[in-house]
Design an enzyme around this catalytic site. Structure first.
Site, PDB file in Angstrom:
ATOM      1  N   LYS A  34      35.947 -19.120  -4.401  1.00 50.09           N
ATOM      2  CA  LYS A  34      35.659 -18.690  -5.777  1.00 50.09           C
ATOM      3  C   LYS A  34      35.412 -17.183  -5.884  1.00 50.09           C
ATOM      4  O   LYS A  34      35.851 -16.560  -6.851  1.00 50.09           O
ATOM      5  CB  LYS A  34      34.475 -19.452  -6.344  1.00 50.09           C
ATOM      6  N   THR A  35      34.722 -16.594  -4.905  1.00 53.85           N
ATOM      7  CA  THR A  35      34.451 -15.146  -4.971  1.00 53.85           C
ATOM      8  C   THR A  35      35.754 -14.360  -4.884  1.00 53.85           C
ATOM      9  O   THR A  35      35.938 -13.341  -5.570  1.00 53.85           O
ATOM     10  CB  THR A  35      33.495 -14.728  -3.836  1.00 53.85           C
ATOM     11  N   ASP A 217      29.579 -15.889 -12.440  1.00 55.46           N
ATOM     12  CA  ASP A 217      29.575 -16.672 -11.203  1.00 55.46           C
ATOM     13  C   ASP A 217      28.464 -17.721 -11.259  1.00 55.46           C
ATOM     14  O   ASP A 217      27.447 -17.524 -11.935  1.00 55.46           O
ATOM     15  CB  ASP A 217      29.345 -15.719 -10.018  1.00 55.46           C
ATOM     16  N   GLU A 218      28.652 -18.847 -10.562  1.00 55.66           N
ATOM     17  CA  GLU A 218      27.646 -19.915 -10.468  1.00 55.66           C
ATOM     18  C   GLU A 218      27.193 -20.379 -11.859  1.00 55.66           C
ATOM     19  O   GLU A 218      26.000 -20.553 -12.121  1.00 55.66           O
ATOM     20  CB  GLU A 218      26.433 -19.447  -9.654  1.00 55.66           C
ATOM     21  N   GLN A 247      27.723 -29.055  -7.741  1.00 57.76           N
ATOM     22  CA  GLN A 247      26.726 -28.326  -6.943  1.00 57.76           C
ATOM     23  C   GLN A 247      25.591 -27.786  -7.819  1.00 57.76           C
ATOM     24  O   GLN A 247      24.916 -26.832  -7.440  1.00 57.76           O
ATOM     25  CB  GLN A 247      27.384 -27.178  -6.180  1.00 57.76           C
ATOM     26  N   ARG A 592      28.489 -28.465   3.791  1.00 58.81           N
ATOM     27  CA  ARG A 592      28.159 -27.307   4.640  1.00 58.81           C
ATOM     28  C   ARG A 592      28.855 -27.412   5.996  1.00 58.81           C
ATOM     29  O   ARG A 592      29.002 -26.410   6.695  1.00 58.81           O
ATOM     30  CB  ARG A 592      26.642 -27.224   4.903  1.00 58.81           C
TER      31      ARG A 592
END
Length: 721
Positions: A34-35, A217-218, A247, A592
């Protein structure tokens, strides 16, 4: 770099970067880049669409994320990136207030008050109003005021409701104090900007004209005030939000998952793009993560697909108790290290901070380097050290550090000057510190009542045999739980209470592990655990952390522990919304892991000093996992417990698929001790096995230790030499 995007990006990433839609919702699954998409989209807007950098606003949640975004953009577009508006919600809104806050009476002479100074103000107000600060702790008022300032009621000049005694009056006086001192607090930054935008349309229009392109973002972590701020400046502009509804794990601190779920209802011309190609994990791991999260109703829906050809390995094991759970994990880590796995590529995840203790002890005993992330190691935590200070003074009445700490917590009106005089008297006359309190003549009549209570506590401890009873008595006698709630916010106080309960459980476990154990042995074990952690080189260590702290991180090997009902999911997740957030937390934990995922549970766990049994977590059943057998045989657990999981490819987890999975997880049989075996213990040092008792559920061993002689001890607390 931007001329070759179709090669550098996958189809969905490319679509997200070049889309011309005014409103863009990018659902970015874990590990999907995503970044990279956000930074490439910003660079593309500037290079291909000739958007001025000064017309772009990029909003993040942390300074670290903002810094990383700036760095990546500099590598893409060079000095053009310096004109971008990139920062957290709070830093951006603070800049707006400093420029135009005078429209609502907040000019550039205002500064931001820190948290400690806020507390000082609240304490003074409560005292002036005659409020009992023990029944109504100052931090509770701060908590409620902070909550209120993140609502539209505050934006609209309303007063908080009376959720605690005289809250509205305390709030009024607090605000008066801030204004007279020309302060705003952290919670004001966003709310006052939103208030200003509603009050003065010309100011809002100014920023709508500046921020023509907004990227967030987020987005799943935004609260009501943050989403309102974005909708105001985003009206008529281009807005692109990136996030993952699966998330969203911060509802407990105000995050509204509805913001991302209802984005297409808030904005027009919305295009939704789902990034599902995961560049982190093997497909087997993603499969069970997909299975779990599909049980949530409130989600936009997606399935992660691995972009890497990784033959991921999954194990599930249920152990008899929490000590065997930690021992099993340590044995597996030893094996992985021998196979050239790096320490830093291993993480142990748990639901609650207090769970770290067993793992810290086992890792120390095994000499494995480790670090607790996002929290202090167990025996270094303030509340644990507070209670231990009383036990240390009881055991060693010349322990100056513990004496000073125990006298001052909770507050008894005894200053450092008086304590220094008592310590000097003790050192000069060779009298222990408790007797020096009486003999030194330093205690005033006003202080004497509190000192008498303090000394009586130690007299009472003499009548108690067990360590657990001593801990319980100290906590009750000094009203320690009330003390915590007085000085900490509700969430922090609850975590500290959990740690006190875990300290009590630690005493119970220690007394159960060795016959004839005493307080000195217990205190030695806590000191050894603490000093071992402090002395480590932490650059290459096994990481211990809560699942919340693991968000955004990745590891080759992940141990997800404590998968039992009441622990994970938490016993506090009583309604559908709570269980869905717990499930999202499980999804975060599973994603993770890159190559190896271990899932563990304990049939019996020591909680608040008592043994209790809980069924395995519902999340294990939703994954399609069950324990292989009731004696920890170690074969991979697998079962279809619900017809809705029949899409889960059980054959992909066959115990015959590779030697890793088919090997035994439990070392209990093969590692059973024999007479004359050389062993070591974390507290008692080196010894030799004299006899073995296998009559009970847990093997007990009589060992002759060089330093302390003969002791009977659970074999799980010993290592081979």
């Amino acid at each position: 770099m931007l001329d070759n995007l179709e090669v550098e990006l996958n189809k969905e990433q490319y679509d997200a970067v070049v889309s011309k839609n005014r409103s863009l919702l990018i659902i970015a699954g874990a590990g999907t880049g995503k970044t990279r998409v956000i930074t490439y989209r910003i660079a593309y807007l500037i290079k291909k669409y000739d958007v001025r950098p000064g017309n772009i606003l990029a909003v993040t949640f942390t300074n670290k994320a903002a810094s990383e975004m700036k760095s990546r953009l500099y590598s893409l577009i060079g000095s053009l990136s310096t004109a971008l508006h990139i920062g957290t919600f709070h830093s951006i809104c603070l800049n707006i207030l400093r420029t135009d806050g005078h429209f609502i009476g907040v000019d550039d002479s205002y500064s931001v008050i820190d948290q400690d100074d806020r507390l000082v103000i609240i304490k003074r107000i409560i005292k002036d109003l005659g409020i009992d600060d023990k029944r109504y702790p100052p931090r509770k008022y701060l908590h409620y005021i902070s909550e209120f300032k993140n609502t539209m009621s505050y934006v609209n000049y309303q007063k908080p409701s009376e959720t605690i005694l005289k809250l509205a009056l305390v709030y009024d006086r607090y605000q008066e104090q801030l204004n007279s001192s020309r302060f705003i607090d952290f919670d004001d930054m966003l709310s006052l900007v939103v208030r200003m935008f509603y009050k003065d349309s010309s100011v809002l229009e100014k920023y709508q004209e500046i921020y023509k392109h907004i990227l967030v973002d987020e987005y799943q972590d935004t609260n009501k005030i943050q989403s309102t701020f974005l909708s105001l400046i985003g009206k008529g502009n281009n807005i692109c939000v990136v996030g993952d509804d699966d998330q969203s794990i911060y509802g407990w601190r105000g995050a509204e998952i509805a913001n991302i779920l209802n984005f297409d209802k808030e904005y027009e011309d919305v295009k939704e793009i789902k990034l599902v190609e995961n560049y982190r994990a093997g497909q087997k791991i993603l499969d069970i993560a997909n299975n779990v999260i599909e049980y949530n109703i409130n989600r936009r829906g997606k399935k992660l697909v691995s972009a890497k050809d990784i033959d991921a390995e999954i194990r599930y094991e249920t152990l008899s108790n929490e000590a065997l759970e930690s021992n099993f994990i340590i044995e597996e880590i030893k094996t992985l290290i021998l196979k050239d796995t790096d320490y830093f590529d291993i993480a142990i995840l748990y639901r609650k901070n207090s769970q770290s203790r067993n793992f810290e002890i086992s890792l120390n005993r095994a000499g494995i380097k480790h670090k607790v992330i996002g929290a202090i190691s167990f025996y270094q935590r303030k509340e644990v050290k507070d209670i231990l200070s009383y036990l240390r003074v009881y055991e060693n009445r010349f322990d100056i550090l513990s004496f000073r700490r125990s006298l001052k917590i909770p507050t008894r009106g005894i200053g450092d000057g008086t304590i220094d005089k008592v310590i000097l008297y003790s050192q000069t006359n060779g009298v222990d510190l408790l007797h020096s309190l009486v003999d030194s003549g330093c205690i005033s009549k006003r202080q004497q009542v509190e000192i008498d209570k303090y000394l009586q506590l130690f007299i009472k401890l003499d009548s108690m045999v067990s360590i657990r009873d001593k801990i319980n008595y100290i906590v009750e006698n000094i009203d320690y739980l009330l003390y915590l709630r007085q000085y900490d916010d509700i969430d922090t106080a609850n975590k500290r209470v959990d740690n006190i309960a875990e300290l009590y459980s630690a005493a119970v476990a220690f007394e159960e592990s060795v016959e004839g154990v005493n307080l000195r042995d217990f205190l030695s074990s806590t000191s050894l655990t603490s000093s071992a952690t402090e002395e480590q080189d932490l650059t290459n260590t096994v990481k211990l952390m809560t699942i919340h702290a693991s968000k955004g991180l990745e590891f080759d090997t992940v141990f997800l522990t404590g998968l039992e009902e009441g622990l994970f999911p938490s016993s506090q997740s009583s309604d559908d919304g709570d269980i869905e957030e717990e499930r999202r937390l499980c999804y975060v934990a599973l994603t993770r892991a890159k190559r190896r995922l271990y899932l563990t549970s304990a049939r019996e766990r020591l909680t608040y000093g008592k043994r209790s049994r809980s069924p395995s977590s519902i999340f294990l059943r939703e994954m399609g996992m069950v324990s292989s057998n009731t004696k920890s045989s170690g074969m991979l657990g697998r079962s279809i417990l619900d017809s809705s999981i029949d899409k889960f490819d059980v054959s992909s987890l066959s115990t015959n698929s590779n030697s890793y999975i088919s090997s035994s997880l439990s070392k209990l049989d093969s590692d059973s001790f024999s007479v004359a075996d050389k062993v070591s213990h974390a507290v008692f040092g080196d010894g030799v096995v004299l006899s073995i008792d296998r009559s009970g559920e847990s093997e007990k061993v009589v060992v002759h230790f060089k330093s302390t002689g003969q002791k009977k001890i659970l074999s799980s607390f010993l290592n081979r030499r």
